[in-house]
Design a protein around this motif. Structure first.
Motif, PDB file in Angstrom:
ATOM      1  N   ASP A   1      -2.498   1.247  -5.298  1.00  0.00           N
ATOM      2  CA  ASP A   1      -1.124   1.894  -5.552  1.00  0.00           C
ATOM      3  C   ASP A   1      -0.975   3.170  -4.531  1.00  0.00           C
ATOM      4  O   ASP A   1       0.143   3.467  -4.044  1.00  0.00           O
ATOM      5  CB  ASP A   1      -1.073   2.390  -6.680  1.00  0.00           C
ATOM      6  CG  ASP A   1      -0.929   1.114  -7.766  1.00  0.00           C
ATOM      7  OD1 ASP A   1      -0.428   0.169  -7.206  1.00  0.00           O
ATOM      8  OD2 ASP A   1      -1.213   1.342  -9.121  1.00  0.00           O
ATOM      9  N   LEU A   2      -1.997   3.768  -4.278  1.00  0.00           N
ATOM     10  CA  LEU A   2      -1.782   4.795  -3.427  1.00  0.00           C
ATOM     11  C   LEU A   2      -2.198   4.864  -1.865  1.00  0.00           C
ATOM     12  O   LEU A   2      -2.708   5.793  -1.318  1.00  0.00           O
ATOM     13  CB  LEU A   2      -2.750   6.046  -4.170  1.00  0.00           C
ATOM     14  CG  LEU A   2      -2.626   7.726  -3.825  1.00  0.00           C
ATOM     15  CD1 LEU A   2      -1.175   7.928  -4.066  1.00  0.00           C
ATOM     16  CD2 LEU A   2      -3.304   8.557  -4.560  1.00  0.00           C
ATOM     17  N   TYR A   3      -2.356   3.648  -1.651  1.00  0.00           N
ATOM     18  CA  TYR A   3      -2.876   3.377  -0.243  1.00  0.00           C
ATOM     19  C   TYR A   3      -2.045   2.304   0.570  1.00  0.00           C
ATOM     20  O   TYR A   3      -2.443   1.297   1.186  1.00  0.00           O
ATOM     21  CB  TYR A   3      -4.385   2.694  -0.210  1.00  0.00           C
ATOM     22  CG  TYR A   3      -5.405   3.746  -0.809  1.00  0.00           C
ATOM     23  CD1 TYR A   3      -6.302   4.214   0.132  1.00  0.00           C
ATOM     24  CD2 TYR A   3      -5.600   3.691  -2.049  1.00  0.00           C
ATOM     25  CE1 TYR A   3      -7.270   5.188  -0.478  1.00  0.00           C
ATOM     26  CE2 TYR A   3      -6.537   4.376  -2.643  1.00  0.00           C
ATOM     27  CZ  TYR A   3      -7.245   5.121  -1.858  1.00  0.00           C
ATOM     28  OH  TYR A   3      -8.396   6.002  -2.337  1.00  0.00           O
ATOM     29  N   THR A   4      -0.771   2.679   0.635  1.00  0.00           N
ATOM     30  CA  THR A   4       0.265   2.033   1.321  1.00  0.00           C
ATOM     31  C   THR A   4       0.954   2.722   2.458  1.00  0.00           C
ATOM     32  O   THR A   4       2.024   2.703   2.909  1.00  0.00           O
ATOM     33  CB  THR A   4       1.250   1.479   0.006  1.00  0.00           C
ATOM     34  OG1 THR A   4       2.043   2.748  -0.211  1.00  0.00           O
ATOM     35  CG2 THR A   4       0.791   0.702  -0.756  1.00  0.00           C
ATOM     36  N   ASP A   5      -0.038   3.578   3.027  1.00  0.00           N
ATOM     37  CA  ASP A   5       0.373   4.334   4.351  1.00  0.00           C
ATOM     38  C   ASP A   5       0.697   3.298   5.363  1.00  0.00           C
ATOM     39  O   ASP A   5       1.335   3.776   6.452  1.00  0.00           O
ATOM     40  CB  ASP A   5      -0.393   5.601   4.554  1.00  0.00           C
ATOM     41  CG  ASP A   5       0.243   6.665   5.369  1.00  0.00           C
ATOM     42  OD1 ASP A   5       1.509   7.004   5.021  1.00  0.00           O
ATOM     43  OD2 ASP A   5      -0.156   7.220   6.574  1.00  0.00           O
ATOM     44  N   LEU A   6      -0.036   2.374   5.525  1.00  0.00           N
ATOM     45  CA  LEU A   6      -0.119   1.168   6.552  1.00  0.00           C
ATOM     46  C   LEU A   6       0.302  -0.078   6.022  1.00  0.00           C
ATOM     47  O   LEU A   6       0.188  -0.295   4.817  1.00  0.00           O
ATOM     48  CB  LEU A   6      -1.263   1.237   7.328  1.00  0.00           C
ATOM     49  CG  LEU A   6      -1.869   2.606   8.258  1.00  0.00           C
ATOM     50  CD1 LEU A   6      -3.356   2.302   8.689  1.00  0.00           C
ATOM     51  CD2 LEU A   6      -0.671   2.774   9.293  1.00  0.00           C
ATOM     52  N   PRO A   7       0.693  -1.101   6.606  1.00  0.00           N
ATOM     53  CA  PRO A   7       1.158  -2.138   6.174  1.00  0.00           C
ATOM     54  C   PRO A   7      -0.236  -3.020   5.788  1.00  0.00           C
ATOM     55  O   PRO A   7      -1.018  -2.907   6.621  1.00  0.00           O
ATOM     56  CB  PRO A   7       1.814  -2.864   7.238  1.00  0.00           C
ATOM     57  CG  PRO A   7       1.499  -2.296   8.472  1.00  0.00           C
ATOM     58  CD  PRO A   7       1.467  -0.782   8.104  1.00  0.00           C
ATOM     59  N   TRP A   8      -0.072  -3.791   4.693  1.00  0.00           N
ATOM     60  CA  TRP A   8      -1.092  -4.723   4.466  1.00  0.00           C
ATOM     61  C   TRP A   8      -1.435  -5.788   5.597  1.00  0.00           C
ATOM     62  O   TRP A   8      -0.651  -6.336   6.045  1.00  0.00           O
ATOM     63  CB  TRP A   8      -1.092  -5.372   3.158  1.00  0.00           C
ATOM     64  CG  TRP A   8      -2.187  -6.133   2.915  1.00  0.00           C
ATOM     65  CD1 TRP A   8      -3.340  -5.877   2.117  1.00  0.00           C
ATOM     66  CD2 TRP A   8      -2.252  -7.660   3.105  1.00  0.00           C
ATOM     67  NE1 TRP A   8      -4.183  -6.797   1.636  1.00  0.00           N
ATOM     68  CE2 TRP A   8      -3.422  -7.878   2.508  1.00  0.00           C
ATOM     69  CE3 TRP A   8      -1.330  -8.403   3.610  1.00  0.00           C
ATOM     70  CZ2 TRP A   8      -3.857  -9.469   2.596  1.00  0.00           C
ATOM     71  CZ3 TRP A   8      -1.954  -9.588   3.725  1.00  0.00           C
ATOM     72  CH2 TRP A   8      -3.165 -10.213   3.244  1.00  0.00           C
ATOM     73  N   ARG A   9      -2.812  -5.920   5.818  1.00  0.00           N
ATOM     74  CA  ARG A   9      -3.218  -7.178   6.932  1.00  0.00           C
ATOM     75  C   ARG A   9      -4.581  -7.604   6.197  1.00  0.00           C
ATOM     76  O   ARG A   9      -5.368  -7.167   5.935  1.00  0.00           O
ATOM     77  CB  ARG A   9      -3.261  -6.499   8.416  1.00  0.00           C
ATOM     78  CG  ARG A   9      -2.082  -6.076   8.804  1.00  0.00           C
ATOM     79  CD  ARG A   9      -2.267  -5.410  10.124  1.00  0.00           C
ATOM     80  NE  ARG A   9      -2.810  -6.310  11.188  1.00  0.00           N
ATOM     81  CZ  ARG A   9      -3.160  -6.249  12.430  1.00  0.00           C
ATOM     82  NH1 ARG A   9      -3.065  -5.081  12.820  1.00  0.00           N
ATOM     83  NH2 ARG A   9      -3.587  -7.131  13.295  1.00  0.00           N
TER      84      ARG A   9
END
Length: 1165
Positions: free
Chosen positions: A293-301
């Motif tokens: 929840d708090l770790y979306t500063d970069l796109p998921w890969r």
């Protein structure tokens, strides 16, 4: 052996560490079928409805037929799909019906998994063709993973048979021949990664493209071929002895362990592979398919080899618990940051929770990442241009144009009504310049300060009893007569009082409209033509008619000069009239001037000068008229005139007797009609009379006729007047009745007034009202006319009622409310101080948490580094051991050097005892086991921090609510109990917050205390292992020297062999020459004397013998050395083979045990 034990211990510690920090990591594989037997289905199973017979070859030329009856799945003759599982036991398999194509096996996983390997152990004739397929949408569509056939081109035309070079390609694998016995067991293995071995892509990419699945399907499309001997018919069918689907939970490289799914109904002890991943790299979801929840500063890969692609924490300044990724923001930042914080807390807002919400401002005594970063802004939202926001740098308020004050919460002087909808904030005061003392009004209500006798919001209205004349700047008293008017109020514009009947005038002291005289004596009707008068009709005192413009006459009943239209129109004459009138006036003036110039005639009787003849003519005309009248005409006219005068006198007398107070509307109209008739008759009479007086016509018969007609009309009028006497008498009677009624009622009214005055002396009693208003303690009654005794209300300075006591009266309650407000304010101030302390402690706890996190991360990195170093040392040690084994097993090694190395190993002393190392390793394991997981500690600490933050937030909100209360006194008094209770609750919550923070600090301190021994133990192990490196280096040097010495020995041996061969050749040559010489000696000499040549030959023979002996000794020595080397090599090889073959021996023993423990069934195919 000691080194091997040490290496084994280090390897055990290394294996105990699970880490995904270097890149992609994957959970271990296991059988996906275990625990999911009910998810595996077969389209065909033998013996489900009835027993079936299957015939297969037996021994060499025999045939064996056995039944299949799957109606009872637990029977030995049943062959259901569950019998193909690896846990089904020996002699169990699945079997389809005979001669049936195609047959499908389908596994529904319902969740996403990663496929590693499919193992199919066939029993009976192997299929000639089948397809392995996978699905990603729970069976809605299927993707072929691999085609298998004995003849791919014929069975699957168009499908390539070469190994794929792209992840998008598939191919057909050619099955190997089954041999002479197609019924023997066959095993087929399929790995999605192995078939793409030549594709230029990373392992992680291959896993992402080829390994995911939510279901697996095997379609058997062609039965295998079987022998067809004469007279026999073997059965064809599909059968699987064992089926395994090896895989793990699909985690996209972000986890190395699968966790049980608590929402799954499957039994946890039977399922070997669970779908839930233990996500790392700040990912979340069942398959780690998204960022936390708090770790979306970069796109998921997905993770890759050498790159974890960890999700980056959003920078929300500790004010948010979740954020979302925004592609547009990510692109705009240069692909560095794309997180937008959601649900900003602590009165913050913005994409990074780095701004204060409207109504709050940055706390100058705090930081933006602290809970008290924003404090309530003192700016009024109604009076500021930006909705209550403060200036970020100065904290000042930006007031609207007509607003002032530090908080922009009050109107400027001369303005009122602060409103959020007003773009200027306040409206300008509109005080009346005449009625207001100034241009300043009340800032809330807009009420202007009024002068005496003015009232209203803008002071533009006179008070009751006053009115404002036009063009006057002050209010004048109405001065209404108290007995002749209904009240003392009058019209604000005209000053007209509301008069009682029979009275009129501005102050009701005059006669009413259309009347004149003294109202006390009696008012007379105006003798005026209403159509020709002004609204006042006549002068109220003299009765003179007030003609309107263009009308003249005593009764205002004729048109004035210059108005040619008939009355009552009296329109202005045309222009030509005024021109001719001006000429007439000029002629008149000229005649007057001419007459003045005429000489005066002689004075004497009968001598009229030049006017004598004219006068005599006029007299003659009058005599003629008189003589022409019939006899008695003059008398009749005189009588008519006399009668009219009498009637007028009677009417005046009646008018004097009648009272205007009780005039009936019906009588007024009748009298008006009579008056009009009389006026018209009078007018006609005057007209006729003027015509008679001015007539010079000798023929006056027409005039006499007109006079007679007028007389007749007058007679009719007199009759009508006589007829009106009765209504007039009725009116007089009515007035008399009214006066009698007044005389009868008036004394009773006077008595009632006297009684009212007497009752006001006894009531109403004002004491109960005073008790409710000011808390009066008076017991004696108090009336408006009599209030003897003490004060009605307590005097000024009386102390307010104490807290807890009953408080009576609005004024004491107000004072009590003021005291309570002050008390609440003091408590709020103290509470604010406590909240500041809690915020500081909370921030300290947050800092401690960050320190623990950093310490844990530091220790984790240190352990990773130590592990890496141990792995490097382990690899180096393994290389050394391998070199040592190669050195010892090499037959060319120097025995002396081998002995030297062996002696060094035996004499080598470890830098520490094995028991000490094991003890340290055991301590390290125990510490690792007891060491609190930093993540779990922080996770446990997070709810406590959140709880403390929430309690602090509740306290701040309650404080703000208490400070912002604006209600009436009654509401405040009603709510003070709850407010005080809320304050107590807030204090309790703050105490709870302090307790939570203390517990959290205690837990964090314990975590830090446990981290320190672990770090020290890790340092001790590193120090213990460190001294081993020089010894390993020394052993490596010895092995290198041994290799060099062995190579030198080999070179020396080769040289010795070459020299021995050369010496042997020389010896043979010498022997041959010696033989030749022996043959030549007898022929060349006498007797037996050989001479010098014989000596020379003898010497050569001796040298050859010595050389031969030397060569023999060298060969023997070499042969002995070779034997020793071979013996030692054989011994080393045997020992190495014995050590290395333990695994194979163990596997062999397991196979033997399995074969020996296998129970043959009576009907085994």
């Amino acid at each position: 052996m000691r080194i091997l034990l040490l290496l084994a211990a280090i390897a055990a510690v290394s294996k105990a560490q699970t880490d995904c920090s270097r890149g992609a990591c994957y959970p271990p594989s296991n059988d996906l079928l275990l625990g999911r037997a009910h998810k595996l289905h077969a389209s065909s199973t033998c013996g489900l409805t009835d027993s079936e017979i299957y015939c297969t070859p037996y021994e060499q030329r025999r045939m064996k037929c056995c039944p299949c009856d799957s109606r009872n799945p637990n029977s030995q003759l049943a062959h259901t799909i569950r019998d193909a599982l690896s846990i089904s036991g020996p002699d169990r398999w699945w079997q389809s019906k005979k001669e049936l194509d195609p047959v499908t096996l389908q596994l529904d996983l319902d969740d996403l998994f990663q496929l590693d390997n499919v193992v199919l152990s066939f029993k009976g004739p192997r299929p000639s063709a089948f397809v392995i397929e996978r699905t990603l949408d729970n069976g809605q569509s299927w993707l072929p993973a691999l085609y298998l056939a004995t003849d791919c081109q014929e069975t699957f035309p168009g499908i390539p048979t070469k190994t794929p070079l792209s992840l998008d390609d598939t191919y057909c694998y050619t099955l190997p021949p089954t041999g002479q016995d197609p019924y023997q067991d066959h095993k087929i293995q399929f790995s999605p990664l192995r078939q793409y071995a030549y594709v230029p892509a990373s392992k992680s990419q291959k896993i992402e493209d080829a390994a995911p699945l939510t279901g697996l399907r095997v379609r058997f499309t062609e039965l295998g071929e079987v022998p067809r001997p004469p007279g026999r018919a073997f059965s064809r069918f599909y059968a699987l002895k064992e089926m395994m689907v090896m895989g793990s939970c699909m985690c996209h490289g972000h986890a190395n362990r699968c966790l049980p799914d608590t929402n799954n109904n499957l039994l946890a002890d039977s399922v070997q592979v669970h779908p839930q991943c233990e996500c790392q790299h700040n990912t979340a979801g069942v398959n780690c398919e998204r960022c936390a929840d708090l770790y979306t500063d970069l796109p998921w890969r997905p993770a890759e080899e050498g790159n974890t692609h960890s999700c980056k924490r959003c920078e929300c300044n500790n004010h948010a618990e979740r954020c979302r990724f925004n592609q547009a923001v990510y692109e705009a930042s240069g692909r560095r940051s794309g997180g937008l914080c959601e649900g900003c807390q602590h009165h913050t807002t913005g994409p990074k929770c780095d701004q204060c919400v409207p109504g709050y401002q940055p706390n100058p005594n705090s930081r933006m990442d602290r809970p008290d970063a924003c404090i309530r802004c003192v700016c009024s939202a109604d009076g500021t241009v930006n909705g209550g926001r403060c200036d970020d740098s100065t904290g000042s308020c930006l007031c609207k144009v007509n607003v002032e004050g530090p908080r922009c919460d009050r109107c400027k002087e001369g303005y009122y009504d602060l409103s959020p909808s007003n773009p200027l904030g306040c409206s300008k005061c509109s005080c009346s310049p005449d009625g207001s003392l100034s241009d300043v009004c009340d800032p809330l209500t807009g009420q202007c300060p009024c002068r005496s006798h003015f009232h209203g919001r803008t002071c533009e209205v006179c008070s009751n009893g006053y009115w404002k004349p036009a063009l006057s700047g002050r209010c004048q008293p109405c001065s209404c007569d108290p007995t002749r008017s209904y009240s003392d109020t009058c019209n604000q514009v005209t000053g007209q009082c509301q008069c009682r009947p029979g009275f009129g005038g501005l102050t009701c002291t005059e006669c009413p409209e259309n009347a004149y005289g003294d109202p006390l004596i009696g008012c007379k009707l105006c003798r005026c033509d209403a159509e020709g008068t002004l609204p006042e009709v006549c002068d109220r005192k003299t009765g003179a008619c007030l003609c309107r413009p263009g009308v003249t006459g005593t009764r205002c009943d004729s048109c004035s000069r210059g108005h040619c239209d008939s009355f009552p129109g009296c329109e202005t004459c045309p222009t030509c009239f005024f021109t001719m009138d001006a000429q007439r006036q000029n002629l008149s003036s000229a005649l007057e001037r001419f007459s003045l110039r005429l000489p005066s005639g002689p004075v004497g009787d009968g001598d009229l000068g030049n006017f004598g003849p004219r006068i005599r003519v006029l007299e003659a005309s009058l005599t003629l008229i008189q003589n022409s009248l019939p006899p008695g005409s003059t008398t009749q006219m005189d009588d008519a005139l006399s009668q009219l005068n009498k009637l007028r006198d009677q009417m005046d007398k009646i008018n004097d007797d009648l009272s205007p107070l009780e005039r009936s509307p019906g009588l007024d109209s009748e009298l008006d009609k009579l008056q009009t008739l009389l006026d018209r008759l009078t007018l006609e009479y005057k007209t006729k009379k003027d015509a008679k007086d001015n007539s010079v016509n000798p023929d006056n018969s027409g005039s006499l006729t007109a006079i007679k007609n007028a007389y007749d009309e007058s007679t009719d009028a007199a009759k009508k007047v006589d007829a009106s006497k009765k209504p007039l008498k009725e009116s007089a009677d009515t007035r008399k009745d009214t006066m009698d009624l007044q005389n009868k009622v008036q004394p009773g009214n006077i008595r009632d007034l006297d009684k009212l005055n007497q009752s006001m002396a006894a009531k109403p009693d004002l004491t109960p009202v005073a008790k409710q208003v000011c808390g009066s303690v008076r017991t004696e009654p108090c009336t408006p006319l009599q209030c003897a005794g003490g004060d009605l209300c307590p005097p000024d300075g009386t102390p307010p009622c104490k807290k807890g006591e009953a408080c009576v009266g609005a004024l004491p309650l107000n004072k009590r409310a003021d005291a309570d407000v002050k008390d609440v304010k003091d408590k709020l101030d103290k509470l604010t101080g406590k909240m500041t302390d809690v915020a500081e402690m909370l921030q300290e706890t947050q800092d401690t948490t960050n320190q623990v996190r950093q310490t844990a991360e530091k220790l984790s990195n240190k352990m990773k580094k130590a592990r890496d170093e141990l792995e490097d040392d382990l690899k180096e040690t393994r290389d050394v051991v391998k070199d040592l084994k190669d050195f010892l097993s090499d037959p060319s090694s120097n025995l002396t050097h081998i002995k030297e190395v062996s002696d060094w190993i035996l004499k080598a002393k470890l830098p520490l005892k094995l028991a000490s190392l094991k003890g340290k390793l055991e301590d390290l394991k125990n510490l690792a086991a007891s060491l609190p997981d930093s993540t779990s500690v922080l996770k446990e600490a997070q709810p406590q921090l959140d709880k403390a933050k929430k309690l602090l937030q509740d306290a701040q909100d309650a404080r703000d609510t208490a400070l912002g209360v604006k209600a009436d006194v009654d509401g405040l008094l009603t709510g003070f109990g709850s407010v005080e209770g809320s304050l107590s609750d807030l204090e309790d919550k703050l105490e709870d917050s302090l307790t939570e923070i203390d517990n959290l600090n205690k837990n964090l301190t314990e975590a830090k205390d446990k981290l320190r021994p672990a770090e020290k133990a890790l340092d001790d192990v590193s120090k213990l292992v460190e001294p081993m490196k020089p010894q390993l280096d020394e052993l490596t040097g010895l092995l290198r020297d041994g290799d060099k010495l062995a190579q030198d020995a080999l070179d020396t041996a080769d040289e010795a062999e070459d020299e021995a061969a050369a010496a042997n050749e020389d010896l043979l040559s010498l022997e041959e020459k010696l033989d030749n010489l022996k043959k030549e000696v007898p022929a060349s000499g006498s007797g037996g004397d050989t001479g010098p040549l014989g000596d020379r030959v003898e010497k050569l023979r001796n040298d050859a013998g010595a050389l031969t002996n030397t060569t023999d000794d060298m060969v023997k020595a070499l042969e002995g050395k070779a034997d020793s080397i071979r013996d030692m090599q054989d011994e080393i090889t045997q020992q190495s083979t014995r050590l290395e073959g333990l695994d194979d021996e163990l596997k062999r023993l397991l196979r033997e045990l399995r074969n020996k423990g296998k129970i043959l069934s009576n009907c085994q195919i």
